[in-house]
Design a protein around this motif. Structure first.
Motif, PDB file in Angstrom:
ATOM      1  N   ARG A   1      41.079  30.710  38.711  1.00  0.00           N
ATOM      2  CA  ARG A   1      40.744  30.265  36.922  1.00  0.00           C
ATOM      3  C   ARG A   1      39.094  29.667  36.695  1.00  0.00           C
ATOM      4  O   ARG A   1      38.119  30.081  36.217  1.00  0.00           O
ATOM      5  CB  ARG A   1      41.519  29.561  36.539  1.00  0.00           C
ATOM      6  CG  ARG A   1      43.107  30.118  36.653  1.00  0.00           C
ATOM      7  CD  ARG A   1      43.564  28.803  36.030  1.00  0.00           C
ATOM      8  NE  ARG A   1      45.548  29.385  35.831  1.00  0.00           N
ATOM      9  CZ  ARG A   1      46.448  28.988  36.375  1.00  0.00           C
ATOM     10  NH1 ARG A   1      46.009  28.669  37.584  1.00  0.00           N
ATOM     11  NH2 ARG A   1      47.414  29.770  36.253  1.00  0.00           N
TER      12      ARG A   1
ATOM     13  N   GLN B   1      36.819  32.673  37.286  1.00  0.00           N
ATOM     14  CA  GLN B   1      36.019  33.143  36.895  1.00  0.00           C
ATOM     15  C   GLN B   1      35.561  33.479  35.720  1.00  0.00           C
ATOM     16  O   GLN B   1      34.398  33.945  35.646  1.00  0.00           O
ATOM     17  CB  GLN B   1      38.033  33.276  35.839  1.00  0.00           C
ATOM     18  CG  GLN B   1      38.676  34.172  36.955  1.00  0.00           C
ATOM     19  CD  GLN B   1      40.042  34.182  36.499  1.00  0.00           C
ATOM     20  OE1 GLN B   1      39.847  33.966  34.918  1.00  0.00           O
ATOM     21  NE2 GLN B   1      41.399  33.886  36.876  1.00  0.00           N
TER      22      GLN B   1
ATOM     23  N   LEU C   1      39.174  36.156  44.647  1.00  0.00           N
ATOM     24  CA  LEU C   1      40.271  34.968  43.332  1.00  0.00           C
ATOM     25  C   LEU C   1      41.209  35.338  44.037  1.00  0.00           C
ATOM     26  O   LEU C   1      41.944  36.298  44.533  1.00  0.00           O
ATOM     27  CB  LEU C   1      40.374  35.983  41.988  1.00  0.00           C
ATOM     28  CG  LEU C   1      38.759  36.498  41.123  1.00  0.00           C
ATOM     29  CD1 LEU C   1      39.352  37.019  39.786  1.00  0.00           C
ATOM     30  CD2 LEU C   1      38.174  34.878  41.334  1.00  0.00           C
TER      31      LEU C   1
ATOM     32  N   PRO D   1      44.605  35.168  35.453  1.00  0.00           N
ATOM     33  CA  PRO D   1      43.867  35.588  33.669  1.00  0.00           C
ATOM     34  C   PRO D   1      44.022  34.292  32.800  1.00  0.00           C
ATOM     35  O   PRO D   1      42.971  34.026  32.338  1.00  0.00           O
ATOM     36  CB  PRO D   1      43.608  37.040  33.746  1.00  0.00           C
ATOM     37  CG  PRO D   1      45.587  37.430  34.090  1.00  0.00           C
ATOM     38  CD  PRO D   1      45.766  36.423  35.456  1.00  0.00           C
TER      39      PRO D   1
ATOM     40  N   LEU E   1      36.574  39.148  31.599  1.00  0.00           N
ATOM     41  CA  LEU E   1      36.563  39.681  33.133  1.00  0.00           C
ATOM     42  C   LEU E   1      35.695  41.194  33.679  1.00  0.00           C
ATOM     43  O   LEU E   1      35.523  40.876  34.101  1.00  0.00           O
ATOM     44  CB  LEU E   1      38.650  39.553  33.141  1.00  0.00           C
ATOM     45  CG  LEU E   1      38.731  37.762  33.572  1.00  0.00           C
ATOM     46  CD1 LEU E   1      40.633  38.160  33.760  1.00  0.00           C
ATOM     47  CD2 LEU E   1      38.719  37.247  34.494  1.00  0.00           C
TER      48      LEU E   1
ATOM     49  N   ILE F   1      32.392  41.223  34.816  1.00  0.00           N
ATOM     50  CA  ILE F   1      32.138  40.477  36.175  1.00  0.00           C
ATOM     51  C   ILE F   1      31.806  41.337  36.876  1.00  0.00           C
ATOM     52  O   ILE F   1      31.925  42.108  36.825  1.00  0.00           O
ATOM     53  CB  ILE F   1      33.277  39.866  36.797  1.00  0.00           C
ATOM     54  CG1 ILE F   1      34.069  38.283  36.456  1.00  0.00           C
ATOM     55  CG2 ILE F   1      32.999  39.772  38.318  1.00  0.00           C
ATOM     56  CD1 ILE F   1      35.234  37.404  36.389  1.00  0.00           C
TER      57      ILE F   1
ATOM     58  N   THR G   1      34.837  41.606  44.925  1.00  0.00           N
ATOM     59  CA  THR G   1      35.465  41.030  43.821  1.00  0.00           C
ATOM     60  C   THR G   1      36.894  41.215  44.961  1.00  0.00           C
ATOM     61  O   THR G   1      37.571  42.199  44.842  1.00  0.00           O
ATOM     62  CB  THR G   1      35.553  40.922  42.965  1.00  0.00           C
ATOM     63  OG1 THR G   1      34.963  40.542  41.398  1.00  0.00           O
ATOM     64  CG2 THR G   1      37.133  39.607  42.219  1.00  0.00           C
TER      65      THR G   1
ATOM     66  N   LEU H   1      43.990  40.972  37.569  1.00  0.00           N
ATOM     67  CA  LEU H   1      42.739  40.232  37.458  1.00  0.00           C
ATOM     68  C   LEU H   1      42.178  41.910  38.702  1.00  0.00           C
ATOM     69  O   LEU H   1      40.842  42.208  37.845  1.00  0.00           O
ATOM     70  CB  LEU H   1      43.047  39.065  38.641  1.00  0.00           C
ATOM     71  CG  LEU H   1      43.655  38.075  37.995  1.00  0.00           C
ATOM     72  CD1 LEU H   1      43.612  36.984  39.439  1.00  0.00           C
ATOM     73  CD2 LEU H   1      42.278  37.311  37.139  1.00  0.00           C
TER      74      LEU H   1
ATOM     75  N   VAL I   1      38.806  43.633  36.192  1.00  0.00           N
ATOM     76  CA  VAL I   1      37.486  43.068  37.166  1.00  0.00           C
ATOM     77  C   VAL I   1      37.215  44.620  37.874  1.00  0.00           C
ATOM     78  O   VAL I   1      37.811  44.767  38.712  1.00  0.00           O
ATOM     79  CB  VAL I   1      37.672  41.811  37.561  1.00  0.00           C
ATOM     80  CG1 VAL I   1      36.496  42.114  38.354  1.00  0.00           C
ATOM     81  CG2 VAL I   1      38.135  40.480  37.832  1.00  0.00           C
TER      82      VAL I   1
END
Length: 261
Positions: free
Chosen positions: A98, A101, A116, A121, A194, A197, A201, A220, A224
């Motif tokens: 978290r 993020q 991650l 999220p 998100l 980003i 990732t 997620l 992302v």
């Protein structure tokens, strides 16, 4: 032990090992850098690893104020600043995911590649753990501790590994600081941030994780941009430790793809 000073003056303890491209490792809720003790050797052979003690834990200051995952991200930036690290790979697990993020969303200039792990999220779109899990964790010791162990590790692992376990929280924390960490994690909501980003990732999760339901991994990865999803069969919350032989190379290979040219 080294110390960085955050924007509000709090001292944040941090640790550095190894050599190579910097890799910031962010631990779970209510934990210090010792969260990584079982696996850090996998990373500091290829990277200059940077760990920290969140405020309220370990050797860091314990200001009498509310904490937040976004605030923990600012503390992490203070650590990078203190080291003179312009950009680092960032690998966050559980609450550390978290924090990661926010770090990647708010300061894209500081993150080279992002991992991650077993995280969420947050907010209204996240998959919540079941009521039965919440009830089991609320039991007094030793039942509550046993419930947490069962959520972290499989029965086969626990039968052959008697501890010490590095993922059960910092024993030096005060009840007030434990509550502050719990609230910070529970109030996390990076859903709207998100899509901003920019870092490459990787989302990693155990497919038998009930503490942070596995459904959050897909959320997620969809949210992302360009994120890659990898589920580890049979793994629970502490996948990175119990399934070290799978998770470690997986993360290292991903980071290697995104090394500085």
């Amino acid at each position: 032990m080294r110390y960085a000073k955050s924007a509000d003056g709090a001292r944040i303890a941090y640790q550095v090992r190894g050599a190579g491209e910097p890799l910031l490792l962010l631990a779970g809720q209510g934990n210090t850098h010792h969260w990584w003790d079982g696996v850090i050797d996998d990373f500091d052979t290829a990277h200059r690893t940077i760990t920290l003690d969140y405020r309220g834990t370990g050797e860091s200051d314990r200001p009498d104020e509310p904490y937040s995952t976004e605030g923990f991200a600012r503390d992490a930036i203070a650590v990078l600043d203190d080291l003179g690290v312009e950009r680092a790979h960032v690998y966050g697990t559980s609450m550390g995911g978290r924090v990661a993020q926010w770090l990647a969303a708010r300061r894209p200039d500081r993150v080279r590649a992002l991992v991650l792990g077993c995280t969420s999220p947050g907010g209204p779109y996240a998959a919540d753990r079941g009521d039965d899990v919440r009830r089991s964790l609320a039991r007094p010791a030793p039942e509550g501790l046993r419930a947490l162990l069962d959520l972290m590790y499989t029965p086969a692992w626990l039968a052959t590994h008697t501890g010490p376990y590095h993922t059960l929280g910092d024993p030096t924390m005060t009840p007030k600081d434990r509550l502050r960490h719990l609230i910070a994690s529970e109030r996390h909501d990076a859903w709207d941030a998100l899509p901003g980003i920019q870092a490459p990732t990787l989302v990693v999760h155990g497919d038998d994780d009930l503490l942070n339901p596995t459904a959050n991994a897909a959320l997620l990865a969809e949210r992302v941009p360009g994120a890659r999803l990898c589920l580890i069969p049979g793994a629970r919350h502490a996948y990175f430790e119990e399934f070290r032989s799978v998770a470690g190379p997986l993360v290292l290979d991903f980071l290697r793809e995104h090394e500085r040219a």
